[in-house]
Design an enzyme around this catalytic site. Sequence first.
Site, PDB file in Angstrom:
ATOM      1  N   ARG A 146       0.824  -1.198   0.000  1.00 56.13           N
ATOM      2  CA  ARG A 146       0.000   0.000   0.000  1.00 56.13           C
ATOM      3  C   ARG A 146       0.858   1.248   0.000  1.00 56.13           C
ATOM      4  O   ARG A 146       1.959   1.273   0.553  1.00 56.13           O
ATOM      5  CB  ARG A 146      -0.897   0.047   1.241  1.00 56.13           C
ATOM      6  CG  ARG A 146      -1.965  -1.033   1.235  1.00 56.13           C
ATOM      7  CD  ARG A 146      -2.866  -0.894   2.439  1.00 56.13           C
ATOM      8  NE  ARG A 146      -2.067  -0.733   3.642  1.00 56.13           N
ATOM      9  CZ  ARG A 146      -2.474  -0.070   4.705  1.00 56.13           C
ATOM     10  NH1 ARG A 146      -3.659   0.511   4.714  1.00 56.13           N
ATOM     11  NH2 ARG A 146      -1.707   0.033   5.759  1.00 56.13           N
ATOM     12  N   SER A 192       8.165  -4.764   6.639  1.00 51.21           N
ATOM     13  CA  SER A 192       7.945  -5.731   7.721  1.00 51.21           C
ATOM     14  C   SER A 192       8.761  -6.996   7.571  1.00 51.21           C
ATOM     15  O   SER A 192       8.219  -8.105   7.483  1.00 51.21           O
ATOM     16  CB  SER A 192       6.464  -6.065   7.800  1.00 51.21           C
ATOM     17  OG  SER A 192       5.708  -4.898   7.782  1.00 51.21           O
ATOM     18  N   ASP A 220       6.454  -3.105  10.946  1.00 51.92           N
ATOM     19  CA  ASP A 220       5.012  -2.936  11.176  1.00 51.92           C
ATOM     20  C   ASP A 220       4.629  -3.052  12.658  1.00 51.92           C
ATOM     21  O   ASP A 220       3.692  -2.402  13.123  1.00 51.92           O
ATOM     22  CB  ASP A 220       4.177  -3.900  10.325  1.00 51.92           C
ATOM     23  CG  ASP A 220       4.585  -5.354  10.499  1.00 51.92           C
ATOM     24  OD1 ASP A 220       5.612  -5.625  11.144  1.00 51.92           O
ATOM     25  OD2 ASP A 220       3.870  -6.233   9.967  1.00 51.92           O
TER      26      ASP A 220
END
Length: 920
Positions: A539, A603, A657
């Site tokens: 994203r 992440s 994350d």
Amino acid sequence: MFAVHLLAFHFTKLKEDQIKKVDRYLYHMRLSDDVLLDVMARFRAEMAKGLGRDTNSTATVKMLPSFVRSLPDGSEKGDFLAVDLGGSQFRALEVKVFNDGKQSSQLESKFYPTPKEVIQGSGTELFNYVADCLLDFMESKNLQHKKLPLGFTFSFPCKQTKLEEGALLAWTKHFKVRGVQGTDVVSSLRKALQKHKDIDVDVLAMVNDTVGTMMTCGYDDPHCEVGLIIGTGTNACYMEEMRHIDLVEGDEGRMCINTEWGAFGDDGALDDLRTEFDRELDLGSLNPGKQLFEKMISSLYLGELVRLILLKMTKEGLLFNGKVSTALLTKDKIEMKHVCAMEKYKEGLSNTKEILTELNLFPSEEDCIAVQHVCTIVSFRSANLCAAALAAILTRLRENKKVLRLRTTVGIDGGLYKTHPQYPKRLHKVVRRLVPNCDVRFLLSQSGSSKGAAMVTAVAYRLAAQRKQIDAVLAPFLLSLDTLREVKNKMRAELEYGLKRETQASATVKMLPTYVCGTPDGTESGKFLALDLGGTNFRVLLVKIRSGRRRSVQMYNKIFAIPLEIMQGTGEELFDHIVQCIADFLEYMGIKGARLPLGFTFSFPCRQASIDKGTLVGWTKGFKATDCEGEDVVDMLREAIRRRNEFDLDIVAVVNDTVGTMMTCGYEDPNCEIGLIAGTGSNVCYMEDMKNIEIVEGNEGKMCINTEWGGFGDNGCIDNIRTKYDKQVDEGSLNAGKQRYEKMTSGMYLGEIVRQILIDLTKQGLLFRGQISESLRKRGIFETKFLSQIESDRLALLQVRRILQQLGLDSTCEDSIIVKEVCGAVSRRAAQLCGAGLAAIVEKKRENRGVEHLQITVGVDGTLYKLHPHFSRVLQETVRELAPQCDVTFMLSEDGSGKGAALITAVAKRLHNIGRKDKL
Ligand code: ADP
Ligand code: MG
């Protein structure tokens, strides 16, 4: 010629007149389809009443749970004993069942008399007699030295509490034994059997004759789910959904319900249909006011009904010239066998004439025609009523299954059905008319009621064996509290290794410093870009942060797919693709010219030397792009931006994350010092005291540590709890041998573990009829979201079956229960392991602070945590159990990886502007 015609005409006329006369006389017994549909509706209401918790006590149709939950599946095998008490004769049997694919079985039996002194004596005498007969039978078959399971057919209404436990409600038929009512008949039988030291028999099941009939037919026809008896008595049973049976715990699967429908109408529900003859018959019976439906149907009463009708007609001068014989005045003088004989139309009137003559009635031709028709009306009414109640059961079955057409089989036993010349045909026809949307097969049972007990026992025996095997497969997934405590302690030790200078290099829990040292203070503001890479989706986000009184965070984001060939292609391709997505997003938002500060949520384990530098230690989850490990991801991103040469960005921070999640929750709750992810992967970060972080200079304050706990166990320290399924999943993964803890706890792998177990269970013949379908062979087919769906408490088993069907897995009801159990075991273990790890973290924090009692908040993100119906609860329970001195609040993060990265970027930017660049 003419004369013959005239004669035939004369006879036809005569016949018609007689028939009309009887029809008129008995119009009340001729039930139209409308009336039958009405009876059907009344019976359906009665069934619902019997099933309901609050209504059961006043229901006439008792709907007794039989605790028979499974039908034969053809894989039963073994040697079984049965005794059958309650039919017209007492019987002992040996039934051999072969698992030869042909549903074959062998039956040997012996009948024993039921002397009056036994069936009207004391309970002890009765059960001793049964045991003696069984011993005699076993001796005659040379079975006394074998240990055999036994099934007990006991055809009286019983309130069962288990398959092998049931208290007699009331004796019926010609039985009246003292001291048995209200007591468990199985334990009485066991007691009697134990007196014989030389035999070893295990009573596994007790069944009603209807249930036995259904089970016997079920062995030959897997569609059989209804049992029907039309003999001396009448009764029916069928497979009901557990969720509709209020009186038995549990909602899963089905259970056979013994309706005891003979008592239908005992509350007056059929009074409008009962004739004066029915009432007279009832008054003269052994149990007036009881079993009123049975008295209109079963063979015990048909002859008597006919007699009462003939008597009244004769008295009114409609038959036999009005002359009543003594025989006609005698109760039970006409029996079912007479009715059957008289209705043999193929044999004309000869049987009728003979029978009536024996009753001293001197019948004329007209009399014979009329009497034959009376028999027909009475027996036809029986078939009609039976059909109406059966139609109600079929409709219930159809609605339970939510199908438009029901295909089913009814197993039938009983003398009336078996010997009456027209009864079966009539019954079938009426049922088909009343429920046109059911395709019903009627299957006559061979010694159904007796053999059935053996079949129930065989099924119980098979299920017990299967249960043992399934338990053995799932046992390694059940972790004791001690084991979990051990996991917590090991995790704690690994956390320490990761922090210490000497051990850090070889530590499996890497404890990576993040250079994030504080939480946001609310003064952050501005526009930021954020990237989120590392989960299912990539994203790009635009985040607007406001400070002060109008403090708020606004986000715009776009999701981009990362094709598999890019995730697992070259590093350059991956970063070019990322930059391409950023370009699209900037274009889309119309902000291509602005050089915005960017936070990069990445992440994967990164070794950081400052907030904007991160060297990839190794790929995890679904990524495996070449030439990235050991490289600085910020550099790679910068180079890709340069290669594209279209826009510029100010990359301020690279963020895990977990850290983003902790920061997002920290923005709302300053007590949040731990970030947990339970999504595609599993990871935790927390605020550690600087003095404990040996590889970073300085002893003041705290820094967030990205534990990368997914690698816990990579040194083999938890191999004692890893199952062969975990090893199979590991071997099939992109990073074999690595991330062992993650592979037991996170979304990317749970479904795969389940799939491996299902394959194994299928190979053992415990699932899917032993057939491994093509789809079950496909890696990844069983996604973790299906665990959530299947384990949802609101979901009926039927829906579980539908989910499995969508996966190409054709499951039975029992399969679905097993699959659900497997899912539960895997997800529960995952949540517990995760909880054990988290307990180690909170305990460490408590010790760091040197407090007796710690209050702390954990920010959590991840779809597994958020959407699985039980994961979060089990995790929390485990933490509470293993870290009782910590009071842990769990806070769901709203989009932690996006918002958190922007917040970190904002803080970094602020600090950067005042000259501190390396950490935050
Ligand atoms: P990520 O961890 O990839 O950033 P998520 O937190 O959304 O993203 O987790 C996605 C993972 O969650 C998927 O890989 C899948 O394994 C799992 N998942 C998806 N849907 C569900 C669900 N309904 N229940 C449990 N797990 C799910
Ligand atoms: Mg995520």
